[in-house]
Write an enzyme that holds these catalytic residues in place. Structure first.
Site, short mmCIF file in Angstrom:
data_model
loop_
_atom_site.label_atom_id
_atom_site.label_comp_id
_atom_site.label_asym_id
_atom_site.label_seq_id
_atom_site.Cartn_x
_atom_site.Cartn_y
_atom_site.Cartn_z
N HIS A 62 66.66 122.14 -56.18
CA HIS A 62 65.47 122.74 -56.81
C HIS A 62 64.87 121.78 -57.83
O HIS A 62 65.47 121.51 -58.88
CB HIS A 62 65.85 124.05 -57.51
CG HIS A 62 64.67 124.80 -58.04
ND1 HIS A 62 64.26 126.00 -57.53
CD2 HIS A 62 63.79 124.52 -59.03
CE1 HIS A 62 63.19 126.43 -58.19
NE2 HIS A 62 62.89 125.53 -59.12
N HIS A 64 60.85 119.89 -59.35
CA HIS A 64 59.37 119.87 -59.40
C HIS A 64 58.92 118.42 -59.56
O HIS A 64 58.74 117.94 -60.67
CB HIS A 64 58.85 120.72 -60.55
CG HIS A 64 59.13 122.18 -60.37
ND1 HIS A 64 58.21 123.06 -59.85
CD2 HIS A 64 60.26 122.90 -60.60
CE1 HIS A 64 58.75 124.27 -59.78
NE2 HIS A 64 59.99 124.20 -60.23
N GLN A 157 52.20 128.45 -57.89
CA GLN A 157 52.59 128.56 -59.30
C GLN A 157 51.86 129.68 -60.05
O GLN A 157 52.42 130.35 -60.90
CB GLN A 157 52.30 127.21 -59.99
CG GLN A 157 52.46 127.21 -61.51
CD GLN A 157 53.90 127.20 -61.97
OE1 GLN A 157 54.57 126.17 -61.94
NE2 GLN A 157 54.40 128.36 -62.39
N HIS A 215 60.93 131.03 -56.39
CA HIS A 215 61.26 131.29 -57.77
C HIS A 215 61.35 132.81 -57.87
O HIS A 215 60.35 133.49 -57.62
CB HIS A 215 60.17 130.77 -58.70
CG HIS A 215 60.17 129.29 -58.87
ND1 HIS A 215 59.88 128.43 -57.84
CD2 HIS A 215 60.43 128.51 -59.95
CE1 HIS A 215 59.96 127.18 -58.28
NE2 HIS A 215 60.29 127.20 -59.55
N GLU A 218 62.74 134.89 -62.56
CA GLU A 218 63.02 133.94 -63.64
C GLU A 218 62.53 134.56 -64.95
O GLU A 218 61.50 134.20 -65.51
CB GLU A 218 62.34 132.59 -63.39
CG GLU A 218 62.81 131.53 -64.39
CD GLU A 218 62.12 130.18 -64.21
OE1 GLU A 218 61.24 130.06 -63.34
OE2 GLU A 218 62.47 129.25 -64.97
N ASP A 314 65.73 121.17 -61.50
CA ASP A 314 64.49 121.89 -61.80
C ASP A 314 63.45 120.97 -62.47
O ASP A 314 62.37 120.79 -61.94
CB ASP A 314 64.77 123.12 -62.68
CG ASP A 314 63.66 124.16 -62.63
OD1 ASP A 314 62.67 123.96 -61.90
OD2 ASP A 314 63.77 125.18 -63.32
N TRP A 320 58.11 121.75 -69.13
CA TRP A 320 59.13 122.76 -69.42
C TRP A 320 60.37 122.17 -70.09
O TRP A 320 61.14 122.89 -70.72
CB TRP A 320 59.54 123.46 -68.12
CG TRP A 320 58.43 124.26 -67.53
CD1 TRP A 320 58.13 125.56 -67.80
CD2 TRP A 320 57.46 123.82 -66.57
NE1 TRP A 320 57.03 125.95 -67.07
CE2 TRP A 320 56.60 124.90 -66.30
CE3 TRP A 320 57.22 122.61 -65.91
CZ2 TRP A 320 55.51 124.83 -65.43
CZ3 TRP A 320 56.15 122.53 -65.03
CH2 TRP A 320 55.32 123.63 -64.80
FE FE2 Z 1 61.44 125.71 -60.67
#
Ligand code: FE2
Length: 430
Positions: A62, A64, A157, A215, A218, A314, A320
């Site tokens: 996982h 991005h 997203q 996702h 979360e 991630d 993030w």
């Molecule tokens: Fe993610």
């Protein structure tokens, strides 16, 4: 040096299952034999494994890659929350260029290879009507194919139903060659819309014969139960073994009675679970005072029920999360601590979560160290999976299809202590 040959023999390594004194022979890109004191074809390049741990390469289930290495653009996430990260990514999206996206993806690919990470499933945001990131990551996938397997997930997203153009964009992205159907049901406007998005997206995957990775939940809201719908849709559409629920953090906060029904449903549907320990421990519990929840999903309980659980990185240096370097041992280290998985079997399970369990999530062909598998492997400066996690061990050799892609020196320090001029490397004798 014969680093370009698709054949090699690594002598005297220990395997993750504990077998010592093993040789591994890769011939024409595939593992030909594994065992003690192998006789190999004349001229095969040989490497001394030094009794160190040989593992199949790390796999990130996982990630991005469209956002990675953008930390600070256009500003840093002040609150540290998931929602500010999504808002910040929204500010950055109009400023993205294809060249910059490709350059950052390739740079991260270099970091990954240096860490023995040779397969990555990355989500790619499809809520930009230009599909700039999709085009960029398809190009990055093409350029990296000789040394890194990149699997792309079409990720809405801004919400599959909440974003006006996400439905058509997702179909366009899949037409362009994106591999997996994504989703984000907890970000839709209502619980009902979230469940509807799960149903529609699973139908897209079933119609196209694709895998699913959402996702899912979360959040710290114990009533966020989209994983239940995801598992039920998996059963309804016959997608068993092809669907993944990523994050699943609400499960941390759910009522135990409900979880006692939910986990068997996940196991029955053969939905894979992916926890992202570095990110979950950073983003979850932000609305708590004290005690502050850890927020990671119930990893040991899922594993005990027979669910395949992998760990993902991630984020690395993005809106993030401002840390990370592509090191899946760092991910396993955090996962082990957050889940309190300290028994010998659990430590091994954490190592599996960044290797073979993650490979199962991606559905990688020929992954492993058995004869016939692809000649992909990493030699670690450690004598066991637990020591590799403890030390985030140096990757002494990274091999892809029998070719050496990367070498690192073992970590060590030369001490100049009174009467003790020694060199330390923090490993323990085998
Ligand atoms: Fe993610």
């Amino acid at each position: 040096m014969h680093d370009d040959a698709p054949s090699l023999c690594l002598r005297n390594v220990v395997l993750p299952d504990g077998r010592t004194g093993q040789d591994v022979w890769v011939d024409e890109g595939r593992i030909r034999a594994v065992g003690p004191a192998l006789t190999v074809a004349p001229g095969t390049p040989e490497h001394d494994g030094g009794g160190w741990l040989l593992s199949p390469p790390f796999v990130d289930a996982h990630f991005h890659m469209d956002a990675t290495l953008s930390h600070g653009l256009p500003r840093v996430n002040a609150s540290g929350t998931l929602l500010e990260g999504i808002a910040l990514w929204g500010e950055l999206k109009p400023l993205l260029t294809q060249e910059a996206l490709i350059e950052r993806a390739l740079r991260y690919g270099d970091w990954a290879v240096g860490r023995g990470l040779l397969a990555v499933r990355t989500h790619v945001d499809i809520c930009d009507d230009r599909l700039l990131a999709v085009e960029a990551l398809l190009e990055a996938r093409r350029r990296m194919a000789p040394y890194l397997d990149l699997q792309l997930v079409a990720f809405p997203q801004d919400g599959y139903l909440r974003s006006a153009t996400a439905r058509s964009n997702l179909e366009r992205a899949l037409d362009m060659g994106v591999d997996v159907v994504g989703g984000i049901p907890h970000f839709e406007r209502t619980q009902a819309a979230g469940a509807e998005s799960v149903r529609l997206l699973c139908e897209v995957a079933a119609r196209r014969g694709l895998r699913v990775d959402m996702h899912c939940d979360e959040t710290d809201d114990p009533l966020s139960r989209h994983i239940e719908t995801l598992a039920a849709e998996t059963l309804r559409l016959g997608l068993q073994g092809r669907v993944t629920g990523s994050h699943l953090t609400s499960m941390h906060s759910m009522d135990n009675y409900y979880v006692s029904k939910l986990i068997p449903l996940i196991a029955e549907s053969r939905v894979h679970a992916v926890a992202n320990p570095l990110i979950n421990i950073t983003l979850q519990g932000r609305h708590d005072t004290y005690p502050r929840r850890r927020g990671m999903t119930r990893v040991p309980e899922l594993m005990a029920a027979g669910v395949n659980v992998a760990f993902g990185h991630d984020c690395v240096m993005d809106p993030w999360y401002g840390f990370g370097s592509g090191d899946m041992l760092e991910v396993a280290h955090m996962g082990l601590h957050v889940a309190q998985m300290t028994s010998e079997a659990q430590v091994r399970a954490c190592f599996d979560a960044v290797t073979r369990n993650a490979a199962a999530v991606l559905g990688l062909e020929g992954y492993g160290l058995e004869p016939g598998c692809r000649g992909d492997m990493v030699l670690l400066h450690a004598r066991s999976p637990g020591e590799a996690i403890r030390l985030r061990a140096a990757r002494l050799l990274v091999v892809r299809a029998g070719r050496v892609l990367a070498r690192s020196a073992p970590a060590s320090a030369r001490l100049s202590l009174p009467g003790r001029p020694v060199e330390v490397d923090w490993t323990l004798p085998g």
